[in-house]
Design a protein around this motif. Structure first.
Motif, PDB file in Angstrom:
ATOM      1  N   THR A 455      -7.394   5.066   6.499  1.00  0.00           N
ATOM      2  CA  THR A 455      -7.000   4.018   7.447  1.00  0.00           C
ATOM      3  C   THR A 455      -5.611   3.486   7.153  1.00  0.00           C
ATOM      4  O   THR A 455      -4.657   3.814   7.866  1.00  0.00           O
ATOM      5  CB  THR A 455      -8.012   2.848   7.432  1.00  0.00           C
ATOM      6  OG1 THR A 455      -8.208   2.443   6.067  1.00  0.00           O
ATOM      7  CG2 THR A 455      -9.338   3.268   8.030  1.00  0.00           C
ATOM      8  N   VAL A 456      -5.447   2.726   6.075  1.00  0.00           N
ATOM      9  CA  VAL A 456      -4.182   2.009   5.883  1.00  0.00           C
ATOM     10  C   VAL A 456      -3.048   2.905   5.395  1.00  0.00           C
ATOM     11  O   VAL A 456      -1.895   2.684   5.759  1.00  0.00           O
ATOM     12  CB  VAL A 456      -4.354   0.786   4.952  1.00  0.00           C
ATOM     13  CG1 VAL A 456      -5.202  -0.268   5.652  1.00  0.00           C
ATOM     14  CG2 VAL A 456      -4.978   1.153   3.624  1.00  0.00           C
ATOM     15  N   THR A 457      -3.379   3.932   4.589  1.00  0.00           N
ATOM     16  CA  THR A 457      -2.283   4.786   4.119  1.00  0.00           C
ATOM     17  C   THR A 457      -1.700   5.595   5.284  1.00  0.00           C
ATOM     18  O   THR A 457      -0.552   6.013   5.250  1.00  0.00           O
ATOM     19  CB  THR A 457      -2.737   5.740   2.998  1.00  0.00           C
ATOM     20  OG1 THR A 457      -3.857   6.493   3.459  1.00  0.00           O
ATOM     21  CG2 THR A 457      -3.146   4.977   1.749  1.00  0.00           C
ATOM     22  N   ALA A 458      -2.504   5.807   6.341  1.00  0.00           N
ATOM     23  CA  ALA A 458      -2.021   6.555   7.508  1.00  0.00           C
ATOM     24  C   ALA A 458      -1.007   5.741   8.296  1.00  0.00           C
ATOM     25  O   ALA A 458      -0.335   6.261   9.186  1.00  0.00           O
ATOM     26  CB  ALA A 458      -3.207   6.916   8.406  1.00  0.00           C
ATOM     27  N   LEU A 459      -0.896   4.449   7.995  1.00  0.00           N
ATOM     28  CA  LEU A 459       0.025   3.581   8.737  1.00  0.00           C
ATOM     29  C   LEU A 459       1.406   3.554   8.108  1.00  0.00           C
ATOM     30  O   LEU A 459       2.241   2.719   8.473  1.00  0.00           O
ATOM     31  CB  LEU A 459      -0.537   2.149   8.775  1.00  0.00           C
ATOM     32  CG  LEU A 459      -1.927   1.983   9.402  1.00  0.00           C
ATOM     33  CD1 LEU A 459      -2.427   0.552   9.201  1.00  0.00           C
ATOM     34  CD2 LEU A 459      -1.880   2.318  10.883  1.00  0.00           C
ATOM     35  N   VAL A 460       1.667   4.453   7.171  1.00  0.00           N
ATOM     36  CA  VAL A 460       2.937   4.441   6.434  1.00  0.00           C
ATOM     37  C   VAL A 460       4.136   4.361   7.381  1.00  0.00           C
ATOM     38  O   VAL A 460       4.175   5.037   8.415  1.00  0.00           O
ATOM     39  CB  VAL A 460       3.035   5.668   5.483  1.00  0.00           C
ATOM     40  CG1 VAL A 460       2.955   6.975   6.257  1.00  0.00           C
ATOM     41  CG2 VAL A 460       4.290   5.621   4.630  1.00  0.00           C
ATOM     42  N   GLY A 461       5.086   3.467   7.050  1.00  0.00           N
ATOM     43  CA  GLY A 461       6.282   3.309   7.867  1.00  0.00           C
ATOM     44  C   GLY A 461       6.160   2.268   8.965  1.00  0.00           C
ATOM     45  O   GLY A 461       7.159   1.832   9.524  1.00  0.00           O
ATOM     46  N   GLN A 462       4.928   1.853   9.288  1.00  0.00           N
ATOM     47  CA  GLN A 462       4.742   0.855  10.359  1.00  0.00           C
ATOM     48  C   GLN A 462       4.899  -0.560   9.822  1.00  0.00           C
ATOM     49  O   GLN A 462       4.536  -0.850   8.690  1.00  0.00           O
ATOM     50  CB  GLN A 462       3.339   0.982  10.960  1.00  0.00           C
ATOM     51  CG  GLN A 462       3.105   2.233  11.774  1.00  0.00           C
ATOM     52  CD  GLN A 462       1.868   2.074  12.660  1.00  0.00           C
ATOM     53  OE1 GLN A 462       1.700   1.067  13.317  1.00  0.00           O
ATOM     54  NE2 GLN A 462       1.014   3.071  12.644  1.00  0.00           N
TER      55      GLN A 462
END
Lengths: 589, 200
Positions: A455-462
Motif C-alpha cells: 500500500t504505502v510503499t507503492a505511493l513513492v514520490g507522491q
C-alpha cells in the motif's frame, strides 16, 4: 440519627451519615446525596449485622421479616406507592452492599415486587401493557439467574412471563414466589449467602478482609421515566465534556426508560427539551449538578429520571472528558476557587496536552480528500510530505530542507535516523505495539501502521498527508493546523504555573553551551536507553527526551534543562515524574 | 462401561496421552490402565508413540460401536439428558467468554489479549467464576447419572483457582489442564456417552 426501623433496618433519610462498614458503599452514597438535600429514589438498608447473625445461626434472624415489613411500609409512605400492588405499584431493587466491593457477591435484582396482578396495574398506570410485561419478564429472568443461579434456555424477549415462570420451575425445581414479600425475603437471603460464595471467600482471604464483616442489603424504590408526559430519563454533565465550556450539557428523552436511550431505538433531545417541558425540574437538576460538582470537586456525569413530575438522581460520577475539556475544566475550576493549584494540575496530564497540541488535518479538507491508504493510528498528529521509501534517502532529502514522509514495509533500529528526520511515518505491517509505533510515540512523530502489503510503499514520490489521529493517508498536501501553546490563554497560564512547579527548566530554543542532542546519539530515540545516555550531561534535546519516560529518565539522571517544543507536555511530565519520585521515596522510608 | 471400554474411552477424550493422563480422566488406577492399554496395543486397537497412546481406526470403530451397550443407562436417563442440555447452554456462554478472554476489542478491531490490562482480565475472570458457580449444580446432576464425572468438577475448580491466583494461562492454555481444556474434555466425554455430535 438516621431513622431506625428495627434492630437491623435503617431508613436512609439523609438525617445523618451512618458508618460505611455497617451499611455498605451504595447505601452510604445514597445517604450522602440525601444529606445534601438531593432527590434520590428512597431506600432502606438491612445492616451487615443481620448478615452476621444469619451466618452465625444459619437462618434469617427472627425479627427480620417483621422489620422488612416496617421498611416496606416506610418506603410506601415516602413514595406514595404500594409494594407490588396497584393502582400505583412500588417495585424495588435489591443489591448487596459490602463496605468493600468484591467479586462473587450477588448482582442487583431489579423490579422486585412484580407479579401477574402488578403487571396489569403497572400497564394501566403507564398506558403501556407491553412495557409492564417486559418489566415482569426482566424481573423473572434476573431472579432466576441471580437468586436461583439458573441457566435458562434462550426464550427471547417476547416470551410471556407466565411461560418464563413455568420454564424456571421446570429447570430449577423452584418457583419464583409471586408474593412480593416472599420475593424480597428470598433475595435478601441470597445476598447473605453470596457473602460466603467461593469467590468472595477467596477474595477476602487474599486481601485480609475479615469474614465476620458481612454484607448489608440496600432496598431501593424503582423509578420509571415512562409513566406519563411528565416523566422521562436523561444524562447531565455539569459542564460540557467535549469542549470544556462551563455550561451544563445533557440529553433528555420524555416518556422513556434508560434502556430506551441505550438501545438507540430513540434519539434523545438536548437538555433544552426538558427546560421547555418542565422548567422547574430543569432548574432543580442544574442546582443538583452544581451541588454535586462542588461537593465532589470535579465535573459530574449524572444519570437521572423524572417520574410523574418529580426528579430522581440515579447515579453520579466524575465525567469522562475530551483532552481539550480536561484543560479547560482544570483552569476554570482553579479560577473559581473550587480547586487548589496542585489538584488542578493533577487533572491535566502531559498526554492530554500533547493531544491538544498535536497538529491536525482541517476537518473540512479531510472530508473531501482522497484516502490513499489507511491503517491503525499509532501516534497522533498530522504530517505532510513526499513519500520516500529508502531511509537514507529520507534523511538526506529532509536535511536538505524537503518535507518528507517515510513509508516502509516495517521498521527496524536501522531506520531510526530516517524516522527522526521525516515529518510523518507509515508502515504496511505491524500493529500498535510494532517497532514503528513504539519509536514514533517516543519521538512524538505522526504515524500510521499496518496499512497492508503493497500500500504505502507503492505511493513513492507522491505528496501525501498522514493523519495519525484517524489512521488515514490522504492524497496531496492538506492544510494542517499546528496549535500554538503560547497563543492559547489557558495553556499560556498553565505554562507559567507549570514552570514554577517543574523541577527542571524546559526551553523551546537550545541555549548556548554544552548540549546533548539525542537525535545524534545511537539509541537516543529509545526511552529505555536514556538512563545510560544521560548521566554527565545537564542540557538535552531530541530523541525520546520529550516523552513521559524520557522526562522520567532525565530527572533521575540529574538533567537540569530539556529543550523541546511544545514545552507544556514536558513541564507536566516533569511535575508528574517528580511527584512519583517523591512518593517512591516516602514509601522506601 | 467395562474397564477396557472405559480405558479406550479415556484415550479417545485425551486423543494422544500417556496412561497416567488417561487414568486421571476416567478415574481408574494407573497400573490397571497401563495394563489395559498395553493389551489394546497388542490387539491393534491402540498405537503407542512418543510415550502416548492413540486409537487406531479399528480401535475407534470398536469403541464407538460399544457405547450403545455400555451407556444405555445414561442414554435412557431423562434427568441426565436434561442436565446435558443445560451443559450445552452453559457451553455457549463459556465459548463466548473464552473468546473475550483471548481477544480485545480495540477501536472496533479484534486484537489478541496480551493480558496487560489487569482490570479487563479481572472482569472476564469474575464472569468465569460466575459461570462456574452456575455450572456446579448442573455437574452435580450429571454426576448423579454417571458418578465419575464429578472428577471434572475438581479439575475445573483447580484450574479456576490457579487463574484467580494470577496464573492467566490456566484459563485456556491447551497445553495445560486449563479450565478450557478440562471443559472441552468433559464436552467430548458427554458427546461420546450420549452418542451426540458436536455442534459448532
Amino acid at each position: 440519627m438516621t431513622q431506625s426501623l428495627g434492630k437491623f433496618l435503617l431508613a436512609i433519610d439523609g438525617s445523618s451519615l451512618p458508618d460505611r462498614n455497617l451499611i455498605g458503599g451504595k447505601a452510604w452514597s445514597i445517604a450522602r446525596m440525601r444529606g445534601l438535600g438531593l432527590s434520590v429514589p428512597p431506600a432502606f438498608v438491612i445492616t451487615a449485622e443481620a448478615c452476621t447473625a444469619y451466618l452465625d445461626s444459619g437462618a434469617l434472624p427472627p425479627e427480620l421479616a417483621g422489620e422488612l415489613d416496617a421498611g416496606i411500609t416506610w418506603l410506601e409512605a415516602v413514595s406514595g406507592a404500594r409494594f407490588g400492588a396497584g393502582p400505583q405499584p412500588l417495585l424495588v431493587s435489591v443489591r448487596s452492599g459490602a463496605a468493600i466491593s468484591m467479586p462473587g457477591m450477588m448482582d442487583t435484582v431489579l423490579n422486585l415486587g412484580i407479579n401477574e396482578a402488578t403487571e396489569v396495574a403497572l400497564g394501566a398506570l403507564a398506558g403501556d401493557a407491553a412495557f409492564a410485561r417486559d418489566t415482569h419478564r426482566r424481573f423473572l429472568d434476573l431472579y432466576a439467574r441471580i437468586v436461583l443461579k439458573a441457566t435458562l434456555p434462550e426464550l427471547g424477549e417476547d416470551v410471556a412471563p407466565s411461560a418464563l415462570a413455568e420454564t424456571i420451575r421446570a429447570e430449577t425445581g423452584e418457583a419464583v414466589p409471586s408474593e412480593p414479600r416472599a420475593q424480597l425475603l428470598a433475595a435478601v437471603q441470597a445476598v447473605f449467602e453470596s457473602w460466603n460464595s467461593r469467590r468472595a471467600r477467596k477474595y477476602r482471604q487474599h486481601h485480609g478482609i475479615p469474614d465476620s464483616l458481612g454484607t448489608a442489603v440496600t432496598v431501593q424504590a424503582m423509578v420509571f421515566g415512562n409513566l406519563d408526559d411528565h416523566s422521562g430519563t436523561g444524562v447531565l454533565f455539569s459542564r460540557n465534556p467535549l469542549t470544556g465550556e462551563p455550561a451544563p450539557y445533557g440529553e433528555y428523552l420524555a416518556r422513556a426508560q434508560g434502556e430506551d436511550v441505550v438501545s438507540g431505538r430513540f434519539t434523545p433531545q438536548p437538555l433544552a427539551a426538558l427546560a421547555a417541558q418542565q422548567p422547574g425540574i430543569h432548574a432543580e437538576l442544574l442546582a443538583a449538578a452544581a451541588t454535586l460538582e462542588r461537593e465532589n470537586g470535579d465535573v459530574q456525569d449524572i444519570e437521572f429520571t423524572v417520574q410523574q413530575g418529580r426528579l430522581y438522581l440515579l447515579q453520579t460520577r466524575a465525567a469522562k472528558r475530551a483532552p481539550a475539556a480536561a484543560v479547560r475544566f482544570a483552569m476554570d475550576m482553579l479560577d473559581e476557587g473550587r480547586l487548589d493549584q496542585a489538584t488542578a494540575f493533577s487533572r491535566v496530564s502531559a498526554e492530554q496536552v500533547r493531544s491538544v497540541l498535536s497538529p491536525c488535518v482541517a476537518p473540512a479538507a479531510a472530508a473531501s480528500a482522497t484516502v490513499l491508504a489507511s491503517g491503525e493510528p499509532a501516534c497522533q498528529g498530522a504530517g505532510v510530505g513526499v513519500i520516500v521509501v529508502n531511509t537514507d534517502e529520507a534523511e538526506r532529502r529532509a536535511l536538505a530542507g524537503e518535507q518528507v514522509v517515510l513509508a516502509r514495509s516495517t521498521t527496524s533500529p536501522d531506520d531510526v535516523h530516517g524516522m527522526i528526520a521525516c515529518n510523518a511515518l507509515a508502515t504496511e505491517h505491524g500493529g500498535t505495539t510494532s517497532h514503528a509505533a513504539l519509536v514514533s510515540r517516543s519521538l512524538g512523530k505522526p504515524c500510521v501502521v499496518g496499512c497492508g502489503e503493497g500500500t504505502v510503499t507503492a505511493l513513492v514520490g507522491q505528496i501525501v498527508t498522514v493523519d495519525g489521529a484517524s489512521g488515514k493517508i490522504y492524497a496531496g498536501a492538506l492544510p494542517v493546523t499546528v496549535p500554538d501553546e503560547n497563543a492559547d490563554p489557558a495553556l499560556a497560564r498553565l505554562i507559567a504555573w507549570a514552570e514554577a512547579l517543574s523541577p527542571i527548566a524546559v526551553l523551546a530554543e537550545a541555549p548556548a553551551g554544552p548540549l546533548l542532542d539525542l537525535n545524534a546519539v545511537a539509541g537516543g530515540e529509545d526511552a529505555d536507553k536514556l538512563p545510560a545516555l544521560l548521566p554527565g550531561h545537564t542540557v538535552a534535546k531530541g530523541g525520546a527526551i520529550a516523552s513521559n519516560a524520557g522526562v522520567r529518565a532525565a530527572l533521575a539522571a540529574g538533567i537540569k534543562t530539556i529543550c523541546a517544543s511544545p514545552r507544556l507536555p514536558v513541564l507536566l511530565a516533569a511535575i508528574e515524574a517528580a511527584r512519583e519520585l517523591q512518593s517512591n521515596t516516602v514509601n522506601d522510608e | 462401561m467395562n474397564e477396557m471400554h472405559l480405558a479406550l474411552h479415556g484415550v479417545a477424550i485425551k486423543k494422544h496421552a500417556p496412561a497416567h493422563a488417561v487414568a486421571a480422566v476416567v478415574g481408574l488406577a494407573v497400573e490397571q490402565v497401563e495394563a489395559l492399554l498395553k493389551d489394546a496395543t497388542a490387539t491393534g486397537r491402540l498405537l503407542e508413540a512418543q510415550g502416548g497412546y492413540a486409537l487406531t481406526p479399528a480401535g475407534r470403530m470398536i469403541l464407538d460401536s460399544q457405547y450403545s451397550r455400555f451407556c444405555d443407562a445414561q442414554r435412557e436417563d431423562a434427568a441426565f439428558i436434561k442436565a446435558y442440555e443445560r451443559f450445552e447452554r452453559v457451553n455457549v456462554e463459556l465459548k463466548q467468554l473464552i473468546t473475550d478472554w483471548q481477544t480485545l476489542d480495540v477501536g472496533g478491531q479484534k486484537v489478541r489479549n496480551d493480558h496487560s490490562n489487569a482490570e479487563y482480565d479481572a472482569k472476564v475472570l469474575d464472569r468465569l467464576g460466575d459461570v462456574h458457580e452456575r455450572f456446579e449444580p448442573v455437574l452435580a446432576q450429571l454426576a448423579q447419572g454417571l458418578p465419575r464425572l464429578a472428577r471434572y468438577g475438581q479439575k475445573l475448580e483447580a484450574a479456576l483457582e490457579q487463574a484467580e491466583a494470577g496464573k492467566v494461562e490456566w484459563v485456556s492454555d491447551a497445553k495445560l489442564e486449563s479450565y478450557h481444556t478440562v471443559w472441552f474434555e468433559l464436552h467430548e466425554d458427554l458427546l461420546r456417552v450420549l452418542g451426540r455430535v458436536r455442534e459448532e
